[in-house]
Structures are given as structure tokens and as C-alpha cells.
Design an enzyme around this catalytic site. Structure first.
Site, mmCIF file in Angstrom:
data_model
loop_
_atom_site.group_PDB
_atom_site.id
_atom_site.type_symbol
_atom_site.label_atom_id
_atom_site.label_comp_id
_atom_site.label_asym_id
_atom_site.label_seq_id
_atom_site.Cartn_x
_atom_site.Cartn_y
_atom_site.Cartn_z
ATOM 1 N N ASP A 1 0.828 -1.208 0.000
ATOM 2 C CA ASP A 1 0.000 0.000 0.000
ATOM 3 C C ASP A 1 0.861 1.255 0.000
ATOM 4 O O ASP A 1 0.555 2.247 -0.687
ATOM 5 C CB ASP A 1 -0.959 -0.003 1.193
ATOM 6 C CG ASP A 1 -0.243 -0.176 2.541
ATOM 7 O OD1 ASP A 1 0.920 -0.638 2.575
ATOM 8 O OD2 ASP A 1 -0.863 0.144 3.571
ATOM 9 N N THR B 1 -6.007 2.448 8.427
ATOM 10 C CA THR B 1 -6.054 1.791 9.731
ATOM 11 C C THR B 1 -4.904 2.308 10.597
ATOM 12 O O THR B 1 -5.082 2.649 11.768
ATOM 13 C CB THR B 1 -5.962 0.262 9.564
ATOM 14 O OG1 THR B 1 -6.996 -0.169 8.677
ATOM 15 C CG2 THR B 1 -6.123 -0.433 10.897
#
Length: 255
Positions: free
Chosen positions: A109, A132
């Protein structure tokens, strides 16, 4: 068409490209256990709901930080789309030089965000992904990923307050009108959001000091839309940065 899949710890975000045009996106929750058939049917039904014929998907690119879903996810792509997906990881051409202690440990990511930010906005650039976890990744003017900072995400902070303190409730993550709160909920929101803005600004300032240079700051991630308007230290909020990064990496590798 190209389907890009960004599998994060909370959500699986899917974006669809028709040639170089971004068509649409949709999301699934990551924490729900799915078989390859369930993944395949979810993708099919969501594409159809967006007016897309699933058979028009000819290529798939995956960026994942959740290893335990990859077997079912990749099998679903092969079974339902007759495509072997291209996966962001070792051996993939990104155009970035990664200069950290263990380059293989860098999450996919973070790679796709850094590639997109550097390619689209130029370097030096700091990418902040409000997911997150909240990550701060610096890419030099020469396209070198030099360093990164990882902090608890704002949702983790909110959950920790209610989980660890018996009398504190779960709250909506939003900025109250004033930091001078008059009740429990708004006092928690004030501490959470104003405090998080302050921590983001401090990390940016500290990086500028230690790197001894100025740089652009590009934000992404769902919760970035809450923080970005509250500080002038973030230059651009780009909600589709991960999709763009995967498309750029796909093009580099297909060529």
C-alpha cells in the site's frame, strides 16, 4: 478494462479503469472471511451494479497487506475472470528506489501511494495515508523512498478510548465546532480530532527539520478527508491515489 484491488486491513477497495479513464470504485470489508467463490460473486455483482460487464475485465492488479486473504482472492480472479493477477511485491517494476533497512518489508500500500504521488505530483513529496494506521512516507526529488513514519490511525485512537475506559462511549469521528467542549462526546471528539491534527502537523514539521528541505504533502485514505481541511500543511487530498499508483505500476510492467 483493468480492475485494481487495494486490500487493506479494514477495507478492500476496488477501482476500475477503461484504458486510461478511471470509471468507478467500490469497497468490501476485509475482516469478513470469504471463499474464492464468495469473492468472485461479490466482484461480479458489484461490477454489474455499476453497469459494467465483468467479462470486459481483462487485467487485474492487486496491492495487499493482508496475506491471509490472498489465496482466496487470487483464486477468485483466476476462476471468475480467467486472469492471472499482477501482484505488487518483489520483482515488480515501480520506478522507485527503496532505501530503507529492509526494502522487502515495505507494505504494498505504501509503495503504490508513493509511486502515484511521485509520478503525478513530483518530488520531493511526503505521502500521508490516513488508513487503519496513518503512514508518512518521503520520496526524494530523484525518486528515492528514503524514510517513513507509522502512527496509530485516528479510528484506532477512537476505539482505544472507548475500549479502555469504562465510562467513555464509542463516538463518531468528526471535528466539533469548538475545542471548548461541554459534554463527554464532544470532549472526546475535540481531543481526538484537534489532537490528531496537531500530531500530523508536528510530524511534518519534524521531517522538514531533519531532512533539511521543504516538500509537497499529499494526503489520501478515507479519514484524510476529515484532517486535510483543518491544516494548511497538507497541499493535496487525493482519494484515488492507490488506484492511480496501481495503474502506473501496471503500465510499467505490461510494457
Amino acid at each position: 478494462m483493468l480492475m485494481t484491488i487495494d486490500a487493506g486491513n479494514t477495507n478492500i477497495a476496488i477501482g476500475v479503469y477503461d484504458e486510461n479513464e478511471f470509471i468507478t470504485s467500490f469497497r468490501l470489508t476485509t475482516k469478513m472471511t470469504r471463499t474464492s467463490d464468495e469473492f468472485g460473486m461479490d466482484f461480479y455483482s458489484l461490477l454489474q451494479a455499476k453497469g459494467i460487464n465483468p467479462q470486459d475485465v481483462k487485467d487485474v492488479m492487486i496491492s495487499s497487506v493482508v496475506p491471509n486473504i490472498m489465496h482466496s482472492l487470487t483464486n477468485a480472479i483466476r476462476k471468475y475472470f480467467q486472469v492471472t493477477p499482477l501482484i505488487v511485491g518483489p520483482g515488480i517494476k515501480t520506478g522507485l528506489a527503496i532505501h530503507i533497512d529492509n526494502p522487502k518489508s515495505l507494505g504494498a500500500d505504501r509503495i503504490v501511494d508513493a509511486v502515484a504521488a511521485y509520478t503525478i505530483y513530483g518530488g520531493p513529496v511526503l505521502v500521508i495515508d490516513f488508513g487503519t494506521a496513518t503512514t508518512f512516507d518521503f520520496v526524494s526529488k530523484d525518486g528515492v523512498f528514503e524514510c517513513g513514519v507509522t502512527a496509530p490511525g485516528i479510528a484506532i485512537c477512537a476505539d482505544a478510548m472507548s475500549a479502555q475506559a469504562a465510562q467513555l462511549p464509542k463516538i463518531e469521528i468528526k471535528k466539533p465546532a469548538s475545542i471548548m467542549a461541554k459534554n463527554t462526546v464532544t470532549s472526546m471528539q475535540a481531543g481526538l480530532v484537534y489532537g490528531y491534527i496537531g500530531s500530523v502537523e508536528y510530524i511534518i514539521q519534524r521531517l522538514k527539520k531533519e531532512l533539511q528541505q521543504d516538500f509537497q504533502v499529499i494526503a489520501t485514505g478515507g479519514l484524510g478527508s476529515i484532517i486535510t481541511p483543518e491544516t494548511d500543511m497538507i497541499d493535496v487530498y487525493d482519494a484515488n491515489l492507490a488506484y492511480k499508483g496501481m495503474k502506473i505500476i501496471y503500465d510499467k510492467n505490461k510494457k
